[in-house]
Enzyme design. Structure first.
Site, mmCIF file in Angstrom:
data_model
loop_
_atom_site.group_PDB
_atom_site.id
_atom_site.type_symbol
_atom_site.label_atom_id
_atom_site.label_comp_id
_atom_site.label_asym_id
_atom_site.label_seq_id
_atom_site.Cartn_x
_atom_site.Cartn_y
_atom_site.Cartn_z
ATOM 1 N N GLN A 111 23.746 51.450 -5.548
ATOM 2 C CA GLN A 111 22.683 52.456 -6.910
ATOM 3 C C GLN A 111 21.533 53.224 -5.784
ATOM 4 O O GLN A 111 20.959 53.772 -6.729
ATOM 5 C CB GLN A 111 22.152 50.975 -7.580
ATOM 6 C CG GLN A 111 23.624 50.702 -8.361
ATOM 7 C CD GLN A 111 22.761 49.793 -10.065
ATOM 8 O OE1 GLN A 111 21.716 49.413 -9.423
ATOM 9 N NE2 GLN A 111 24.169 49.150 -10.183
ATOM 10 N N HIS A 173 19.796 47.637 -8.322
ATOM 11 C CA HIS A 173 19.008 47.422 -9.584
ATOM 12 C C HIS A 173 17.621 47.609 -8.245
ATOM 13 O O HIS A 173 17.214 47.072 -8.529
ATOM 14 C CB HIS A 173 18.763 45.703 -9.669
ATOM 15 C CG HIS A 173 19.820 45.598 -10.758
ATOM 16 N ND1 HIS A 173 20.168 44.217 -11.766
ATOM 17 C CD2 HIS A 173 20.682 46.499 -11.459
ATOM 18 C CE1 HIS A 173 21.061 44.297 -12.155
ATOM 19 N NE2 HIS A 173 21.289 45.630 -12.193
ATOM 20 N N GLU A 266 15.314 47.658 -22.375
ATOM 21 C CA GLU A 266 14.527 47.042 -22.978
ATOM 22 C C GLU A 266 13.089 48.239 -22.878
ATOM 23 O O GLU A 266 13.131 48.846 -22.151
ATOM 24 C CB GLU A 266 13.293 46.053 -22.581
ATOM 25 C CG GLU A 266 14.741 44.406 -22.928
ATOM 26 C CD GLU A 266 12.965 43.557 -22.189
ATOM 27 O OE1 GLU A 266 13.933 42.147 -22.592
ATOM 28 O OE2 GLU A 266 12.841 43.838 -22.067
ATOM 29 N N TYR A 276 7.478 39.824 -18.211
ATOM 30 C CA TYR A 276 8.433 40.522 -19.402
ATOM 31 C C TYR A 276 9.181 39.662 -18.875
ATOM 32 O O TYR A 276 10.696 39.778 -20.027
ATOM 33 C CB TYR A 276 8.157 42.082 -18.758
ATOM 34 C CG TYR A 276 7.658 42.464 -19.317
ATOM 35 C CD1 TYR A 276 6.565 43.289 -20.533
ATOM 36 C CD2 TYR A 276 5.743 42.271 -18.326
ATOM 37 C CE1 TYR A 276 5.675 43.390 -20.851
ATOM 38 C CE2 TYR A 276 5.282 43.195 -18.587
ATOM 39 C CZ TYR A 276 4.385 43.752 -19.919
ATOM 40 O OH TYR A 276 3.756 44.459 -19.897
ATOM 41 N N TYR A 287 27.918 39.429 -18.831
ATOM 42 C CA TYR A 287 29.200 40.830 -18.998
ATOM 43 C C TYR A 287 29.707 39.444 -18.537
ATOM 44 O O TYR A 287 30.552 38.672 -18.377
ATOM 45 C CB TYR A 287 29.096 41.157 -17.102
ATOM 46 C CG TYR A 287 27.881 42.078 -17.773
ATOM 47 C CD1 TYR A 287 27.613 43.562 -17.949
ATOM 48 C CD2 TYR A 287 27.418 41.928 -16.297
ATOM 49 C CE1 TYR A 287 26.879 43.879 -17.999
ATOM 50 C CE2 TYR A 287 25.987 43.520 -16.343
ATOM 51 C CZ TYR A 287 25.839 43.998 -17.105
ATOM 52 O OH TYR A 287 25.078 44.995 -17.231
#
Length: 396
Positions: A111, A173, A266, A276, A287
């Site tokens: 990614q 990520h 979120e 958070y 998953y």
């Protein structure tokens, strides 16, 4: 052109419990009719109906390879990053064939790659352009941020102002969005690199919002400065993978959104020093198995999201609309959706979401970035092998 099918009708459900518990009102379903026409210049145009404004979607440029972000130069040119590590220039006539030269080495890893790009608030006087990218080091790959000046079609005076530490071995990520606030502080959002426990570590940049001066120095009033074992650049912690960040025009508050696992995307309002919760609390599940992650959805000392989505929409890119071409959209928050292949419009009421509308469902493809541009239009990028830069224009 890929990903440009006929729009689906209606609105999908979102985070039911979150909406109801916060008093939000779901907007009534409005059919999204898409018609395709050809302009005199040959550009494809898609007309859409929505609750507040009817609009057309004009394809400004196509042939972009997994574009990630766009920035608007004062002379009307648009800079577009491609994940593979190329920086492109778009003019009103379309995409320039040659990429911009002078980028530092970019590693396309899963990614990661060349990601966000923004101009310094004082760009007119200093010429600084900021961009994030994944780079390789002895301990793997990680997000870096550099700034440079564009001279003709080349970046010069390249300065790396931030390097994620530690890096990581996975391709997941990376984050990453870049935002300047009204006071000139610079924010970098970082994902947990697919290693969830890192988001709670004080000595790890992963899973955090980072706050810096524009040259990379650490502000003296950052919440963890001087605390033993803490990275001083950290402004918040407990995030999974933030791919949207925007400053609210009226209040100056920083909002971010992040990917949940299976459910639990979120929307959060950023507070200095706040935790958070990821992966201790989440509205998502594991998953495949659907089993619980962490300790549930609430824990003392950890923030609740302002809004969440179950099932996931895979949000990416976010902008408050602050132009004049769509007056009834002014102040609304627009979010791209990868999994949902749509554009989400949120109307805020203070620190809650009052209503949600889903636009362009299934029309353009995976919307990676959303920008409110100086010309008063909204611009979208699609994350496709043959991606497009599209402009939303009002129908008179």
């Amino acid at each position: 052109m890929r990903g440009l099918g006929r729009a689906a009708g209606g609105f999908a459900r979102t985070g039911g419990a979150a909406l109801l518990s916060r008093g939000a009102i779901s907007l009534s379903a409005v059919a999204l009719a898409a018609t395709v026409a050809a302009s005199a210049a040959g550009a494809q145009v898609y007309e859409q109906r929505s609750q507040e404004h009817d609009f057309r979607v004009r394809i400004v440029a196509q042939g972009l390879e997994h574009p990630w972000a766009a920035a608007f130069l004062p002379d009307g040119r648009i800079l577009v990053t491609e994940r593979r590590g190329t920086l492109r220039i778009v003019r009103e006539g379309g995409l320039e064939p040659q990429p911009v030269a002078g980028l530092p080495p970019v590693v396309e890893h899963g990614q990661g790659g060349l990601m966000d790009i923004v101009l310094h608030p004082a760009y007119a006087s200093n010429g600084w352009i900021y961009f994030s990218y994944s780079a390789r080091g002895p301990d793997g790959t990680g997000t870096e941020v550099a700034r440079a000046r564009l001279v003709d079609r080349r970046l010069e005076d390249v300065q790396v102002i931030f390097r994620q530490s530690p890096r990581g071995r996975t391709g997941r990520h990376f984050g990453s969005r870049l935002v300047f606030d009204r006071a000139g502080y610079f924010y970098v959002t970082l994902g947990d690199r697919g290693e969830m426990e890192r988001a709670q570590r004080p000595d790890d940049h992963a899973g955090s919002v980072i706050r810096l001066h524009d040259d990379g120095r650490v502000p003296a009033d950052n919440p963890f400065v001087g605390r033993a074992g803490w990275k001083p650049e950290k402004y918040t912690l407990g995030h999974r993978n933030i791919q949207g960040a925007a400053i609210e025009p009226v209040t100056g508050r920083l909002w971010v959104h992040e990917h949940g696992p299976q459910g639990g995307d979120e929307l959060n309002l950023v507070r200095a020093g706040a935790n958070y919760g990821w992966p201790v609390i989440t509205y998502g599940v594991n998953y495949v198995t659907g089993t619980r992650i962490g300790e549930g959805t609430h824990k003392a000392g950890m923030e609740q999201p302002v809004h969440y989505w179950v099932p996931s929409i895979a949000p990416s890119g976010m902008a408050f609309y602050d132009g004049d071409r769509f007056p009834r959209w002014k102040g609304d928050l627009f979010i791209g959706a990868l999994r949902g292949r749509m554009l989400v419009r949120l109307r805020l009421a203070g620190a809650r979401v009052a209503a949600e509308e889903r636009l362009l469902v299934g029309t353009l493809g995976r919307i990676r970035d959303v920008r409110s541009a100086p010309d008063g239009h909204l611009y979208l990028l699609t994350d496709e092998a043959d991606g497009v830069l599209a402009r939303l224009e009002p129908l008179r």
